[in-house]
Design a protein around this motif. Structure first.
Motif, mmCIF file in Angstrom:
data_model
loop_
_atom_site.group_PDB
_atom_site.id
_atom_site.type_symbol
_atom_site.label_atom_id
_atom_site.label_comp_id
_atom_site.label_asym_id
_atom_site.label_seq_id
_atom_site.Cartn_x
_atom_site.Cartn_y
_atom_site.Cartn_z
ATOM 1 N N LEU A 31 -7.810 -5.045 9.454
ATOM 2 C CA LEU A 31 -6.686 -4.735 8.568
ATOM 3 C C LEU A 31 -5.501 -4.375 9.452
ATOM 4 C CD1 LEU A 31 -8.725 -2.567 6.116
ATOM 5 C CD2 LEU A 31 -7.699 -4.751 5.557
ATOM 6 N N MET A 37 -9.659 -12.292 8.643
ATOM 7 C CA MET A 37 -11.089 -12.596 8.643
ATOM 8 C C MET A 37 -11.397 -13.656 9.700
ATOM 9 S SD MET A 37 -11.458 -12.845 4.516
ATOM 10 C CE MET A 37 -9.812 -13.509 4.337
ATOM 11 N N GLU A 83 -1.413 -3.361 9.394
ATOM 12 C CA GLU A 83 -0.372 -2.855 8.500
ATOM 13 C C GLU A 83 1.006 -2.974 9.152
ATOM 14 O OE1 GLU A 83 0.907 1.282 6.258
ATOM 15 O OE2 GLU A 83 -1.112 1.061 7.050
ATOM 16 N N ILE A 92 -0.204 -4.478 4.045
ATOM 17 C CA ILE A 92 -1.442 -4.662 4.794
ATOM 18 C C ILE A 92 -1.926 -6.104 4.693
ATOM 19 C CG2 ILE A 92 -3.837 -3.936 5.058
ATOM 20 C CD1 ILE A 92 -3.017 -1.202 4.067
ATOM 21 N N SER A 130 0.858 -1.173 0.000
ATOM 22 C CA SER A 130 0.000 0.000 0.000
ATOM 23 C C SER A 130 0.899 1.228 0.000
ATOM 24 C CB SER A 130 -0.911 0.002 1.229
ATOM 25 O OG SER A 130 -0.166 0.304 2.385
ATOM 26 N N VAL A 145 -6.071 -15.435 7.211
ATOM 27 C CA VAL A 145 -5.202 -14.271 7.064
ATOM 28 C C VAL A 145 -4.561 -14.300 5.690
ATOM 29 C CG1 VAL A 145 -3.283 -12.998 8.089
ATOM 30 C CG2 VAL A 145 -4.728 -14.408 9.544
ATOM 31 N N ASP A 146 -4.602 -13.164 4.979
ATOM 32 C CA ASP A 146 -4.026 -13.079 3.640
ATOM 33 C C ASP A 146 -3.668 -11.630 3.351
ATOM 34 O OD1 ASP A 146 -3.130 -13.920 1.175
ATOM 35 O OD2 ASP A 146 -5.047 -14.741 0.532
ATOM 36 N N TRP A 147 -3.046 -11.408 2.204
ATOM 37 C CA TRP A 147 -2.701 -10.052 1.782
ATOM 38 C C TRP A 147 -3.965 -9.273 1.479
ATOM 39 C CZ3 TRP A 147 2.086 -8.805 2.706
ATOM 40 C CH2 TRP A 147 3.082 -9.761 2.655
ATOM 41 N N ALA A 148 -3.985 -8.001 1.843
ATOM 42 C CA ALA A 148 -5.137 -7.146 1.546
ATOM 43 C C ALA A 148 -5.118 -6.710 0.089
ATOM 44 C CB ALA A 148 -5.150 -5.929 2.463
ATOM 45 N N PHE A 165 -5.029 -8.770 5.665
ATOM 46 C CA PHE A 165 -6.473 -8.817 5.879
ATOM 47 C C PHE A 165 -6.772 -10.034 6.749
ATOM 48 C CE2 PHE A 165 -10.862 -9.665 4.113
ATOM 49 C CZ PHE A 165 -11.438 -8.543 4.666
ATOM 50 N N TYR A 215 -13.716 -8.744 10.728
ATOM 51 C CA TYR A 215 -12.458 -8.645 9.997
ATOM 52 C C TYR A 215 -11.642 -7.472 10.513
ATOM 53 C CZ TYR A 215 -14.506 -4.820 7.281
ATOM 54 O OH TYR A 215 -15.084 -3.636 6.905
#
Length: 146
Positions: free
Chosen positions: A98, A58, A100, A54, A49, A126-129, A56, A96
Motif C-alpha cells: 500500500l 499487487m 500513500e 492510497i 483515505s 496497480v489500482d486504487w485501494a 494498492f 502486495y
C-alpha cells in the motif's frame, strides 16, 4: 390460561423495555441513530483515505524490499506512507503493498505508469485501494466463472 397469557405479555413487554420506559424501536431516535458513513458525493470512483490517496500494488516479488518499492513509486510524487506486509512464517513479502500519496494526481500518475510494469521479473497490478462503488472504465481483475 388467561393468567398464563397475561404473564407472557408482561414478560414480553419487559424484554422490549430498556428499563427507562422506552422500547427497542425508540433506541435509535435522535442523534444516537446517526452513524458516520463514507462520503458518496461525486458518484463512483477513487476515494481518499483519512490522510491521502492510497494505491494498492499487487504482484510484488517475494524478495522485494521497501527500498525497491519506494524507488519505483517515488518517481510519481512524494510518498507519505508505505506498507509492505511480510509473511510471519517465511519472512518474505506477501506480494502486495500500500503506497500513500498526498495528491490524487500523483497517485493517478503512479497507477497509469506502473500498472502492467515489470519489477523483478513479475508484472505489477496497480489500482486504487479505496473506491466509492465500481470505478468506470476498469476491467475487473476477478476470475470469471460460468
Amino acid at each position: 390460561v388467561v393468567y398464563f397469557l397475561a404473564l407472557r405479555l408482561c414478560i414480553h413487554r419487559a424484554a422490549l423495555s430498556e428499563g427507562d420506559g422506552s422500547t427497542r424501536e425508540d433506541r435509535y431516535v435522535g442523534k444516537s441513530g446517526q452513524f458516520e458513513s463514507v462520503d458518496t458525493e461525486g458518484g463512483p470512483g477513487p476515494s481518499k483515505s483519512v490522510e491521502g490517496w492510497i494505491v494498492f500494488v499487487m504482484g510484488i516479488h517475494e524478495e522485494a524490499n521497501e527500498e525497491d518499492i519506494y524507488d519505483k513509486f517515488s518517481e510519481y510524487g512524494e510518498i507519505k506512507q508505505m506498507q509492505l506486509p511480510l509473511d510471519r512464517r517465511t519472512g518474505f513479502v506477501k506480494g502486495y503493498a500500500l503506497v500513500e500519496y498526498e495528491k490524487k494526481s500523483e497517485a493517478q500518475k503512479a497507477i497509469e505508469q506502473m500498472n502492467g510494469a515489470e519489477m523483478m521479473e513479475q508484472t505489477l497490478t496497480v489500482d486504487w485501494a479505496f473506491s466509492k462503488g465500481p470505478i468506470r472504465g476498469r476491467a475487473s481483475t476477478r476470475r470469471k466463472t460460468d
